[in-house]
Design a protein around this motif. Sequence first.
Motif, PDB file in Angstrom:
ATOM      1  N   PRO A 231       0.819  -1.217   0.000  1.00  0.00           N
ATOM      2  CA  PRO A 231       0.000   0.000   0.000  1.00  0.00           C
ATOM      3  C   PRO A 231       0.851   1.264   0.000  1.00  0.00           C
ATOM      4  CG  PRO A 231      -0.856  -1.593   1.568  1.00  0.00           C
ATOM      5  CD  PRO A 231       0.465  -2.129   1.100  1.00  0.00           C
ATOM      6  N   VAL A 232       0.424   2.237  -0.779  1.00  0.00           N
ATOM      7  CA  VAL A 232       1.140   3.515  -0.917  1.00  0.00           C
ATOM      8  C   VAL A 232       0.202   4.644  -0.530  1.00  0.00           C
ATOM      9  CG1 VAL A 232       2.253   5.105  -2.525  1.00  0.00           C
ATOM     10  CG2 VAL A 232       2.636   2.630  -2.748  1.00  0.00           C
ATOM     11  N   HIS A 233       0.682   5.518   0.349  1.00  0.00           N
ATOM     12  CA  HIS A 233      -0.063   6.704   0.775  1.00  0.00           C
ATOM     13  C   HIS A 233       0.762   7.945   0.458  1.00  0.00           C
ATOM     14  CE1 HIS A 233      -2.818   4.320   3.488  1.00  0.00           C
ATOM     15  NE2 HIS A 233      -1.794   3.484   3.380  1.00  0.00           N
ATOM     16  N   ALA A 234       0.098   9.085   0.301  1.00  0.00           N
ATOM     17  CA  ALA A 234       0.795  10.346   0.041  1.00  0.00           C
ATOM     18  C   ALA A 234       0.274  11.419   0.988  1.00  0.00           C
ATOM     19  CB  ALA A 234       0.590  10.778  -1.410  1.00  0.00           C
ATOM     20  N   ILE A 235       1.210  12.235   1.515  1.00  0.00           N
ATOM     21  CA  ILE A 235       0.866  13.377   2.358  1.00  0.00           C
ATOM     22  C   ILE A 235       1.658  14.581   1.839  1.00  0.00           C
ATOM     23  CG2 ILE A 235       0.807  14.339   4.682  1.00  0.00           C
ATOM     24  CD1 ILE A 235       0.953  11.480   5.775  1.00  0.00           C
ATOM     25  N   TYR A 236       0.964  15.677   1.587  1.00  0.00           N
ATOM     26  CA  TYR A 236       1.613  16.891   1.090  1.00  0.00           C
ATOM     27  C   TYR A 236       1.032  18.105   1.807  1.00  0.00           C
ATOM     28  CZ  TYR A 236       3.682  14.511  -2.967  1.00  0.00           C
ATOM     29  OH  TYR A 236       4.426  13.688  -3.775  1.00  0.00           O
ATOM     30  N   GLY A 237       1.845  19.151   1.917  1.00  0.00           N
ATOM     31  CA  GLY A 237       1.323  20.446   2.295  1.00  0.00           C
ATOM     32  C   GLY A 237       0.536  21.026   1.134  1.00  0.00           C
ATOM     33  N   ALA A 238      -0.582  21.653   1.434  1.00  0.00           N
ATOM     34  CA  ALA A 238      -1.437  22.191   0.368  1.00  0.00           C
ATOM     35  C   ALA A 238      -0.733  23.276  -0.426  1.00  0.00           C
ATOM     36  CB  ALA A 238      -2.738  22.725   0.962  1.00  0.00           C
ATOM     37  N   HIS A 239       0.308  23.898   0.157  1.00  0.00           N
ATOM     38  CA  HIS A 239       1.047  24.975  -0.504  1.00  0.00           C
ATOM     39  C   HIS A 239       2.463  24.541  -0.865  1.00  0.00           C
ATOM     40  CE1 HIS A 239      -2.173  27.817   0.537  1.00  0.00           C
ATOM     41  NE2 HIS A 239      -2.199  27.225   1.712  1.00  0.00           N
ATOM     42  N   ASP A 240       2.657  23.257  -1.120  1.00  0.00           N
ATOM     43  CA  ASP A 240       3.988  22.738  -1.452  1.00  0.00           C
ATOM     44  C   ASP A 240       4.530  23.444  -2.692  1.00  0.00           C
ATOM     45  OD1 ASP A 240       6.216  21.175  -2.259  1.00  0.00           O
ATOM     46  OD2 ASP A 240       5.367  19.401  -1.312  1.00  0.00           O
ATOM     47  N   ALA A 241       5.655  24.160  -2.522  1.00  0.00           N
ATOM     48  CA  ALA A 241       6.219  24.940  -3.624  1.00  0.00           C
ATOM     49  C   ALA A 241       6.714  24.070  -4.764  1.00  0.00           C
ATOM     50  CB  ALA A 241       7.367  25.804  -3.099  1.00  0.00           C
ATOM     51  N   VAL A 242       7.052  22.814  -4.493  1.00  0.00           N
ATOM     52  CA  VAL A 242       7.528  21.927  -5.555  1.00  0.00           C
ATOM     53  C   VAL A 242       6.437  21.696  -6.598  1.00  0.00           C
ATOM     54  CG1 VAL A 242       8.323  19.572  -6.050  1.00  0.00           C
ATOM     55  CG2 VAL A 242       9.215  20.797  -4.065  1.00  0.00           C
ATOM     56  N   TYR A 243       5.178  21.727  -6.176  1.00  0.00           N
ATOM     57  CA  TYR A 243       4.076  21.383  -7.074  1.00  0.00           C
ATOM     58  C   TYR A 243       3.139  22.549  -7.384  1.00  0.00           C
ATOM     59  CZ  TYR A 243       5.383  16.518  -7.104  1.00  0.00           C
ATOM     60  OH  TYR A 243       6.065  15.355  -7.301  1.00  0.00           O
ATOM     61  N   HIS A 244       3.403  23.705  -6.869  1.00  0.00           N
ATOM     62  CA  HIS A 244       2.557  24.857  -7.193  1.00  0.00           C
ATOM     63  C   HIS A 244       2.746  25.225  -8.665  1.00  0.00           C
ATOM     64  CE1 HIS A 244       0.337  28.547  -6.498  1.00  0.00           C
ATOM     65  NE2 HIS A 244       1.247  29.160  -7.226  1.00  0.00           N
ATOM     66  N   PRO A 245       1.667  25.376  -9.425  1.00  0.00           N
ATOM     67  CA  PRO A 245       0.238  25.285  -9.096  1.00  0.00           C
ATOM     68  C   PRO A 245      -0.383  23.951  -9.522  1.00  0.00           C
ATOM     69  CG  PRO A 245       0.486  26.408 -11.175  1.00  0.00           C
ATOM     70  CD  PRO A 245       1.865  25.955 -10.775  1.00  0.00           C
ATOM     71  N   HIS A 246       0.393  22.857  -9.446  1.00  0.00           N
ATOM     72  CA  HIS A 246      -0.066  21.574  -9.987  1.00  0.00           C
ATOM     73  C   HIS A 246      -0.483  20.583  -8.899  1.00  0.00           C
ATOM     74  CE1 HIS A 246       1.708  22.961 -13.778  1.00  0.00           C
ATOM     75  NE2 HIS A 246       2.784  23.272 -13.085  1.00  0.00           N
ATOM     76  N   ILE A 247      -0.628  21.045  -7.660  1.00  0.00           N
ATOM     77  CA  ILE A 247      -0.816  20.128  -6.538  1.00  0.00           C
ATOM     78  C   ILE A 247      -2.045  19.235  -6.720  1.00  0.00           C
ATOM     79  CG2 ILE A 247      -2.145  21.769  -5.140  1.00  0.00           C
ATOM     80  CD1 ILE A 247       0.603  19.499  -3.742  1.00  0.00           C
ATOM     81  N   HIS A 248      -3.091  19.744  -7.367  1.00  0.00           N
ATOM     82  CA  HIS A 248      -4.316  18.951  -7.472  1.00  0.00           C
ATOM     83  C   HIS A 248      -4.264  17.918  -8.601  1.00  0.00           C
ATOM     84  CE1 HIS A 248      -6.310  21.123  -4.309  1.00  0.00           C
ATOM     85  NE2 HIS A 248      -5.966  22.269  -4.863  1.00  0.00           N
ATOM     86  N   GLN A 249      -3.169  17.873  -9.332  1.00  0.00           N
ATOM     87  CA  GLN A 249      -2.970  16.810 -10.313  1.00  0.00           C
ATOM     88  C   GLN A 249      -2.283  15.594  -9.706  1.00  0.00           C
ATOM     89  OE1 GLN A 249      -1.035  18.239 -13.907  1.00  0.00           O
ATOM     90  NE2 GLN A 249      -1.873  20.291 -13.576  1.00  0.00           N
ATOM     91  N   LEU A 250      -1.768  15.753  -8.485  1.00  0.00           N
ATOM     92  CA  LEU A 250      -0.931  14.711  -7.908  1.00  0.00           C
ATOM     93  C   LEU A 250      -1.693  13.431  -7.592  1.00  0.00           C
ATOM     94  CD1 LEU A 250       1.629  16.263  -5.400  1.00  0.00           C
ATOM     95  CD2 LEU A 250       2.084  14.654  -7.249  1.00  0.00           C
ATOM     96  N   GLU A 251      -2.882  13.559  -7.030  1.00  0.00           N
ATOM     97  CA  GLU A 251      -3.603  12.355  -6.622  1.00  0.00           C
ATOM     98  C   GLU A 251      -3.875  11.460  -7.820  1.00  0.00           C
ATOM     99  OE1 GLU A 251      -7.026  10.974  -3.482  1.00  0.00           O
ATOM    100  OE2 GLU A 251      -7.017  13.056  -4.189  1.00  0.00           O
ATOM    101  N   GLY A 252      -4.233  12.057  -8.947  1.00  0.00           N
ATOM    102  CA  GLY A 252      -4.454  11.272 -10.148  1.00  0.00           C
ATOM    103  C   GLY A 252      -3.186  10.617 -10.647  1.00  0.00           C
ATOM    104  N   ALA A 253      -2.057  11.331 -10.524  1.00  0.00           N
ATOM    105  CA  ALA A 253      -0.777  10.755 -10.947  1.00  0.00           C
ATOM    106  C   ALA A 253      -0.415   9.555 -10.082  1.00  0.00           C
ATOM    107  CB  ALA A 253       0.312  11.819 -10.874  1.00  0.00           C
TER     108      ALA A 253
END
Length: 292
Positions: A231-253
């Motif tokens: 099992p794989v889980h992911a936890i991110y800060g909602a304002h993670d600079a690495v993924y701004h402004p793509h943070i909401h694409q991560l769960e699908g990826a």
Amino acid sequence: MSEPVIPTLLSQASRERLARGRRLTTPCGRGSLVWHAWVPEAGRGDGAPPVVLFHGGSGSWTHWVKNIPPLVDAGRHVLAVDLPGFGDSAPPARSSAADAMVAPLAAGLRALLPGEPVDLVGFSFGGMLAGLLLAAHPDLARRLVLVGAPAMGVVPGRQLPLKGWRHLKTPREQTDIHRHNLGVLMLHDHRLIDGLALEVHIANVQRDRLLRRRLAHTDILARALRGVRCPVHAIYGAHDAVYHPHIHQLEGAYAAAAPEFRGMQLIDGAGHWVQFEAAEAFDAALLRALDE
């Protein structure tokens, strides 16, 4: 075996808790891989697998200083490694790339916890490395939690304007750059930069002997997760600079990459170093993932 070196700006209570840890070593390159271990009180957490923590790039085990005591209180045996070439650990033998770190980490885990699958938690660069490790050695973990991990193929190339500091002549000039870099990459709330965060960051970057992160800007973690069967889980800060402004694409990826993806938790008000910036909310999210 000596105690871990504890950041001075932690509270006295936290320093005392962390000082109970032990320093363990396994072979790495021409020297040692350094692990820091804490065990719960007798009778707590019987049967719970150990939790192994991989820190981020230019870091050390101190990326987790706020999170280790709650894990121990939850009855977990905790191992926090200084990854090869970071903190007190020697560089890997054949190169400085992340894939060269897999062999000494796998050998170290087998030596310290023989035949005992762990819950593996990787932050940032350490999350990418954890994915590579489990793709090659799937028997080492029963669960993987990725925290602020890069290399998911979502962000189009390098985006963060970090500044170099090693060429600067005075500590004051260097500290100004460290503040800048913490604000650009690590922390959403810039009021947290001075103090403990700055102390931990400066101590860590000064001991970074591996100055290239070529794989972090690829999709190598997404590709590695296809071979991870736990099992794989992911936890991110909602304002993670690495993924701004793509943070909401991560769960699908993640859902597309990991056969056993179990979900993503976003922590409000936090940036990339989410386990430091929003420690209480992060600890609750991590325990939810570990106890699923």
